[in-house]
Write a protein that holds these residues in place. Structure first.
Motif, mmCIF file in Angstrom:
data_model
loop_
_atom_site.group_PDB
_atom_site.id
_atom_site.type_symbol
_atom_site.label_atom_id
_atom_site.label_comp_id
_atom_site.label_asym_id
_atom_site.label_seq_id
_atom_site.Cartn_x
_atom_site.Cartn_y
_atom_site.Cartn_z
ATOM 1 N N PRO A 155 -1.494 13.865 0.648
ATOM 2 C CA PRO A 155 -1.042 12.566 0.128
ATOM 3 C C PRO A 155 -1.411 11.404 1.029
ATOM 4 C CG PRO A 155 0.808 13.887 0.930
ATOM 5 C CD PRO A 155 -0.380 14.781 0.936
ATOM 6 N N SER A 156 -1.865 11.681 2.261
ATOM 7 C CA SER A 156 -2.263 10.577 3.139
ATOM 8 C C SER A 156 -3.475 9.832 2.591
ATOM 9 C CB SER A 156 -2.575 11.101 4.539
ATOM 10 O OG SER A 156 -3.753 11.899 4.539
ATOM 11 N N ASP A 176 5.400 7.610 -5.309
ATOM 12 C CA ASP A 176 5.878 8.999 -5.199
ATOM 13 C C ASP A 176 4.737 9.991 -5.015
ATOM 14 O OD1 ASP A 176 8.568 8.219 -5.570
ATOM 15 O OD2 ASP A 176 8.298 8.213 -7.746
ATOM 16 N N GLY A 177 3.749 9.607 -4.245
ATOM 17 C CA GLY A 177 2.649 10.504 -3.940
ATOM 18 C C GLY A 177 1.641 10.688 -5.045
ATOM 19 N N ALA A 230 -7.653 5.839 1.584
ATOM 20 C CA ALA A 230 -7.076 4.676 2.256
ATOM 21 C C ALA A 230 -7.587 4.524 3.674
ATOM 22 C CB ALA A 230 -5.554 4.794 2.249
ATOM 23 N N SER A 231 -7.989 5.627 4.296
ATOM 24 C CA SER A 231 -8.472 5.567 5.675
ATOM 25 C C SER A 231 -9.864 4.973 5.792
ATOM 26 C CB SER A 231 -8.477 6.972 6.285
ATOM 27 O OG SER A 231 -9.321 7.835 5.529
ATOM 28 N N ALA A 252 -6.803 0.741 1.037
ATOM 29 C CA ALA A 252 -6.149 1.361 -0.117
ATOM 30 C C ALA A 252 -7.038 2.455 -0.690
ATOM 31 C CB ALA A 252 -5.864 0.312 -1.198
ATOM 32 N N LEU A 253 -6.442 3.418 -1.375
ATOM 33 C CA LEU A 253 -7.218 4.399 -2.126
ATOM 34 C C LEU A 253 -7.903 3.679 -3.284
ATOM 35 C CD1 LEU A 253 -7.844 7.471 -2.648
ATOM 36 C CD2 LEU A 253 -6.011 7.361 -4.328
#
Length: 392
Positions: free
Chosen positions: A58-59, A69-70, A371-372, A339-340
């Motif tokens: 979920p990260s 909520d993931g 997101a990373s 962001a994703l």
């Protein structure tokens, strides 16, 4: 890179989506191409379904995972219609959750035709036109609809159905007529034939009257004597030019009529149908879901945030949308850093760069940006759509 799922619904065109994806047309209708994590048709990343990938890590969602909520809150689709879809509305979040729990408790299978709620989520949408795109959306002002029926000379013959439009105001009239239309059957279907004959006589008229008449003729061609034709006559009829968009809020009755576009929407497949279909029409759900107020729809032009980057305000928390256009001869930052995101190339060729990594992309390819992934840029002569969560 992520790979989506093609949906071969009968109303789709055979060539537009294959042309964007760069694959041969095979004679089948390509109505939609889904990119997202909806469990009914998740995209795949190296053969791993995207919903499973997000559940395992979920990260990837970054800070948005708590807000949703993931779950991935949005999808992006290619959509190409050769004729009108069914009249439909999507429930707001509260009603979607109640309806989903109710149907789950009743043991109605997800693929049952009577099923209205496939998930417990709202489904706001935004459609950006790639070609000229016609859409029916919301209910036209009653006085304008009365004037159109009067121009066709059918106010008297159709009095038993559309009479309330002349005698009542706004919402009350629209709700009464719309719900009455759903019960038109047997001998009353002759009313639709009468409307069609009048439409044929006025198909060559200029302006709004001729356009109204031609819409009736077109709908009858694909949905002969369907009561939904009368319902469609109550609605705003828009034509979007390439690059223009329209937002569809939960509860808004609508139908895409013809054209190809990019649709960004909440991660939901809830549809409450209201005509122009042989599928289940849940009248009780329509009463609770549909907004029968008169609507003056807003056509949205992209807002240029920076050279080559246009944003489309959605007004909803589930998603945000950008269009990146050709002439990206410099390193253009991909919006929604941190962001994703999903980026879909709809035309041309591009190169996406993150640090020392460069990824060439052709039209039809799509990329998942976790997101990373920060500092991502794009160059090339291309059109790229980017979708991200509305809350980050």
């Amino acid at each position: 890179e992520i790979h989506g799922t093609a949906m071969h619904y009968p109303w789709g065109t055979t060539d537009a989506i294959p042309a964007i994806l760069g694959i041969p047309a095979d004679g089948r209708p390509y109505a939609e191409y889904w990119l997202g994590a909806h469990p009914s048709a998740p995209s795949r990343v190296e053969d791993v379904p995207l919903d499973e990938l997000l559940e395992a890590d979920p990260s990837l969602l970054g800070s948005a995972r708590e807000a949703y909520d993931g779950r991935m809150p949005f999808m992006i689709k290619l959509l190409s219609a050769r004729h009108a879809l069914s009249l439909q509305a999507h429930p707001p979040a509260e009603q979607a959750e109640v309806g989903y729990r109710r149907e789950e408790a009743a043991g109605i299978p997800l693929d049952d035709p009577r099923r209205s709620y496939k998930d417990p989520s709202a489904k706001p949408e935004l459609l950006v036109a790639l070609s000229e795109f016609e859409v029916l959306i919301g209910f036209r002002k009653v006085q304008h609809t009365v004037a159109l029926f009067e121009s066709l000379g059918v106010l008297g013959p159709l009095e038993s159905v559309i009479g309330p439009l002349s005698h009542r105001a706004g919402r009350a009239a629209l709700e009464e007529v719309f719900l009455d239309v759903l019960s038109v059957s047997g001998d009353r279907r002759e009313l639709i034939n009468h409307l069609l004959v009048s439409a044929v006589a006025h198909a060559g008229d200029p302006g709004h009257v001729g356009r109204f008449a031609r819409l009736i003729i077109e709908l009858d061609e694909h949905f002969p004597a369907d009561p939904g034709i009368l319902a469609a006559c109550l609605m705003n009829h828009l034509t979007l030019l390439p690059g223009q968009a329209v937002a569809v809020a939960p509860g808004t009755m609508h139908a895409y009529v013809r054209g190809t576009g990019v649709e960004v929407l909440a991660n939901s497949d809830n549809v409450i149908r209201g005509g122009l279909t042989n599928k289940h029409i849940a009248e009780d759900e329509l009463v609770g879901v549909v907004d029968f107020d008169e609507l003056d729809p807003l056509v949205v032009d992209g807002v240029e945030e920076s050279p080559g980057v246009w944003a489309y305000p959605s007004g909803c928390r589930e998603f945000a949308v950008w269009r990146l256009e050709s002439g990206l001869d410099h390193a253009t930052p991909v919006p929604a850093d941190g962001a994703l995101r999903i980026a879909l190339v709809t035309a041309g060729d591009a190169v996406m760069t993150s640090g020392a990594t460069a990824m060439p992309l052709e039209h039809g390819q799509a990329v998942l940006l976790p997101a990373s992934a920060s500092g991502v840029t794009i160059t090339g002569d291309a059109q790229v759509f980017v979708a991200a969560p509305g809350v980050r």
